[in-house]
Structure formats: C-alpha cells, structure tokens
Motif scaffolding. Structure first.
Motif, short mmCIF file in Angstrom:
data_model
loop_
_atom_site.label_atom_id
_atom_site.label_comp_id
_atom_site.label_asym_id
_atom_site.label_seq_id
_atom_site.Cartn_x
_atom_site.Cartn_y
_atom_site.Cartn_z
N LYS A 179 0.83 -1.21 0.00
CA LYS A 179 0.00 0.00 0.00
C LYS A 179 0.86 1.26 0.00
CE LYS A 179 -4.27 -1.87 1.92
NZ LYS A 179 -5.28 -1.81 3.02
N SER A 188 -4.29 8.57 -9.16
CA SER A 188 -5.49 8.44 -9.99
C SER A 188 -5.76 9.74 -10.73
CB SER A 188 -6.69 8.11 -9.09
OG SER A 188 -6.98 9.22 -8.25
N THR A 318 -17.17 -4.38 -7.80
CA THR A 318 -15.84 -3.84 -8.04
C THR A 318 -15.04 -3.86 -6.75
OG1 THR A 318 -16.75 -1.62 -7.72
CG2 THR A 318 -16.45 -2.35 -9.98
N PRO A 320 -10.99 -2.64 -4.86
CA PRO A 320 -10.30 -1.38 -4.55
C PRO A 320 -10.14 -0.51 -5.80
CG PRO A 320 -9.18 -3.25 -3.53
CD PRO A 320 -10.22 -3.82 -4.45
N TRP A 321 -10.37 0.79 -5.64
CA TRP A 321 -10.30 1.76 -6.75
C TRP A 321 -11.25 1.38 -7.90
CZ3 TRP A 321 -5.73 0.79 -4.01
CH2 TRP A 321 -5.17 1.89 -3.39
N LEU A 323 -11.65 -1.48 -9.25
CA LEU A 323 -11.01 -2.41 -10.18
C LEU A 323 -11.43 -3.85 -9.91
CD1 LEU A 323 -7.37 -0.96 -10.01
CD2 LEU A 323 -9.13 -0.46 -11.71
N LYS A 325 -10.25 -8.02 -10.12
CA LYS A 325 -9.08 -8.68 -9.53
C LYS A 325 -7.84 -8.58 -10.40
CE LYS A 325 -11.69 -11.97 -6.68
NZ LYS A 325 -12.01 -13.39 -6.45
N SER A 327 -7.18 -6.38 -12.82
CA SER A 327 -6.75 -4.98 -12.93
C SER A 327 -6.04 -4.53 -11.66
CB SER A 327 -7.95 -4.07 -13.20
OG SER A 327 -8.55 -4.38 -14.43
N TYR A 328 -6.55 -4.97 -10.51
CA TYR A 328 -5.93 -4.58 -9.24
C TYR A 328 -4.55 -5.22 -9.10
CZ TYR A 328 -5.32 -3.67 -4.24
OH TYR A 328 -4.83 -3.25 -3.03
N MET A 331 -2.23 -3.21 -11.09
CA MET A 331 -1.94 -1.98 -10.36
C MET A 331 -0.86 -2.21 -9.31
SD MET A 331 -4.68 0.36 -8.30
CE MET A 331 -4.19 1.80 -7.34
N GLN A 332 -0.98 -3.32 -8.57
CA GLN A 332 0.02 -3.63 -7.55
C GLN A 332 1.40 -3.85 -8.18
OE1 GLN A 332 -2.35 -6.94 -5.91
NE2 GLN A 332 -2.26 -5.91 -3.92
#
Length: 372
Positions: A179, A188, A318, A320-321, A323, A325, A327-328, A331-332
């Motif tokens: 995080k 964002s 949906t 976090p953010w 998104l 799974k 897409s998240y 992102m990570q």
C-alpha cells in the motif's frame, strides 16, 4: 450540454435524499435505483455545487444552507481532512460563521499527521486548499494564508516533476509495504484534477507562480494521456509517467471534474487552452464511447457512474479503486516494478455500463456548469 446535465443533476438529487437524516445516500444501485448507505462527504459536495449553481441562477431542489446545518449539527468531522476540506469549502461559499473553527481543526489534524508521520492524501489536501482559497477570496485572514501555504507545500511534495503527475499521498511511514508503494508511486485521475483546481485557486489568492506552473504541467500531462474517445484514464504510474489502467472510465471525470480543474486553470492563465479536450470528454458522455451508450437517462433523472471492464464474477461488483481482480493485480505490480512492461499484461476487452449513481457526481456537475 452541461446546462442540460446540470438541470438533470439538480432534479436527480430528489431520488438520493434521506428524509430522516437530512443528508444524501451513498449511492443508487441497479435498474431499480436502490438507495444504499449515507454520506456526509457527498452531501457537502452537493452543497458546494448547489450553492454555486444557485448563484448562477439555477433554482436548487434543496436549500444548501439547510443541508449544511444538517451536516454540522449531526456529525463530528474533525478527524477527516476530506470532510474538513469540503466543510470549509461549503462554509466559505455560504459565508457561515464556523470557518475559524474549521481552520483550527484542520491545523490540529495536519499536525497530528506530521507528528505520527502518516501519509497525507493528495486528493483531500486539495479539497482543503480549495476551501481555504474560497475563504481567502472573501477574507484576508492570516491563519488561513498560513494554512494555504502549508497545503501548497504538501501538494508540491506529492508532485513528481519527472512525470508531471501527483501521487496518491506524500512519502511517510506505513507498515503495509504494498500500500505504501501504491500510494507513493501511483496516482489516480482524481489525484491530478483536484490539485490542478486547488493550485489554480491558490495562485489567484497567494500569487505564487510555482502553483500555476505545477497546475499547468499536470494539466498538460493528463491531456497528453487522454484516450482516443476522450476518456480521462483512471490510474497512472507517477514515477515513470504512464497509464497503468484506464478503466473504469468514470462519467464524473468526463462531465464534471475535468471541467472543474481545467476551467479553474484557464481562469488563472487568462486563456482557453483546454477547450478541445473538455469537448472531447463530453462527447464520450453522449454515446461516443466503448459501449456506444449515452451515460445519462433524462426520463429517470439519472447519470450512470462508469463504463468498466467485464472481469468480475458478478459484473457489477468492483474492488479497490473500482477495479476487478486482474486490474488490481496489474496496479500492484505497476507500483512495485515501476516499469511500463506491466502495460503488456492482458485484461478483458469487453466493457459494461456500471449501473450506479452517486450524489457527489450531481454536485460536481452543478459546480462545473456554474464555472462556464
């Protein structure tokens, strides 16, 4: 088109109002437009939009002053920068007597963040700076000037000159490593457009050329990244300067927030530099989008929230953010690797309309229209 959307947004608030609480719900969901939750923050954003729209001649369906009284009399907001920021912003517009108290609470909370070395959220800092600047447009207050300078410095620290973008938060201590990396290496669209607006307003009251320079640099960057259909993409890597994930594409970015930030910047610049980008974003709302669907329903007085990827077990869910799974996960990885190679990770290329609507969207449309 914004005038039509402003009228629709004003009327649409009736469906979102919680009579017993005197505030608005968190969201309307599904074709039946079921109310879920309640939101103090969204109510404050509605108050800001209604107040500005009323000043431009629109007759609001709810009294901004009564809504503001409902918020302050029923809720304790001193532990949230976002709530304090929007309360100060709304209070300044309504010329309420609580401004000194809100400034004092904001100073105490910022000191708490600094003492505990917490990450300070960029978006909420921008809301607070907007509120301070709104007040300074009417009153020459020494405490407010000092707070405004401090907030400007926080935003300046969150800005990456290498990319022209703002990260989610300032760099400080956080136990969760992933995080922490997300907050410091990514940002964002909201992390960009609210600071653009706040720094443009800051320039108008503090006359610091650095504020205008940063706001313009960031605006030019997000315009460079705008999608072929006028999409304002969602998640950016601010360390290397690339779009991590474009979806969901949120309606509120297309018809409200982009206008709020870029129109305020144009006001400070004294020239209409971003009109074509705004026009293209608005065309996306009218059906020139991935799903070829108009993003509002005039009959039911509703503005749909987004077009998102079809990648969740239940399509309307949906994470976090906003998104799914995959897409998240992307992102990570983007926050850990800081490499554009993550753009090659395949994601579903089918899209759907997110059947949801939130009150703050209505408020921001009203604010955007009032700025034209």
């Amino acid at each position: 088109m914004l005038k039509k959307l402003a009228q629709l947004a004003n009327e649409g608030l009736k469906k979102m109002y919680l009579q017993n609480q005197g505030i608005f719900c968190h969201r309307l969901v599904g074709k039946k437009l079921t109310k879920e939750g309640e939101s103090l923050l969204y109510t404050l954003m509605v108050i800001i939009g209604l107040t500005k729209a009323e000043q431009k001649g629109l007759k609001p369906v709810f009294s901004p002053k009564e809504l503001f009284n409902n918020v302050l009399s029923n809720f304790d907001i001193k532990d949230s920068l976002g709530f304090l920021g929007c309360a100060l912003w709304a209070g300044a517009l309504l010329q309420e007597k609580c401004i000194d108290e809100l400034i004092e609470q904001s100073e105490k909370l910022l000191s708490k963040y600094e003492t505990k070395k917490w990450q300070i959220p960029t978006m909420e800092t921008a809301w607070l700076l907007c509120g301070v600047c709104e007040y300074l447009l009417k009153e020459n207050n020494h405490k407010a000037i000092l707070l405004g300078k401090k907030l400007f410095q926080i935003l300046e620290n969150a800005f990456k000159e290498s990319s022209g973008l703002f990260c989610f938060t300032t760099k400080e201590r956080r136990k969760n490593f992933i995080k922490k990396r997300i907050n410091e290496n990514l940002g964002s669209f909201a992390s960009q457009i609210y600071p653009i607006m706040a720094l443009s307003k800051c320039y108008q009251v503090l006359h610091d050329d650095r504020a205008l320079k940063i706001a313009q640099f960031c605006a030019d960057t997000i315009c460079k990244f705008q999608g072929p259909l006028g999409q304002w993409w969602w998640i950016y890597n601010v360390k290397k300067g690339f779009v991590v994930e474009g979806y969901p594409v949120y309606s509120v970015h297309q018809d409200a927030m982009a206008f709020m930030g870029l129109l305020e910047l144009q006001k400070s610049l004294g020239k209409p530099k971003y009109e074509n980008y705004l026009k293209k974003g608005l065309e996306w709302m009218e059906g020139k989008n991935e799903s070829k669907v108009r993003m509002y329903d005039e009959k039911n007085k509703i503005i749909w929230r987004a077009i998102q990827r079809q990648e969740n077990p239940s399509f309307q869910e949906t994470g976090p953010w906003g998104l799914g799974k995959k897409s998240y996960l992307k992102m990570q990885l983007a926050s850990l690797l800081n490499s554009s190679i993550v753009k090659k990770i395949p994601l579903p290329d089918k899209y759907e309309l997110l059947l949801e609507s939130r009150p703050y969207h209505n408020g921001w449309i009203l604010l955007a229209w009032s700025m034209l």
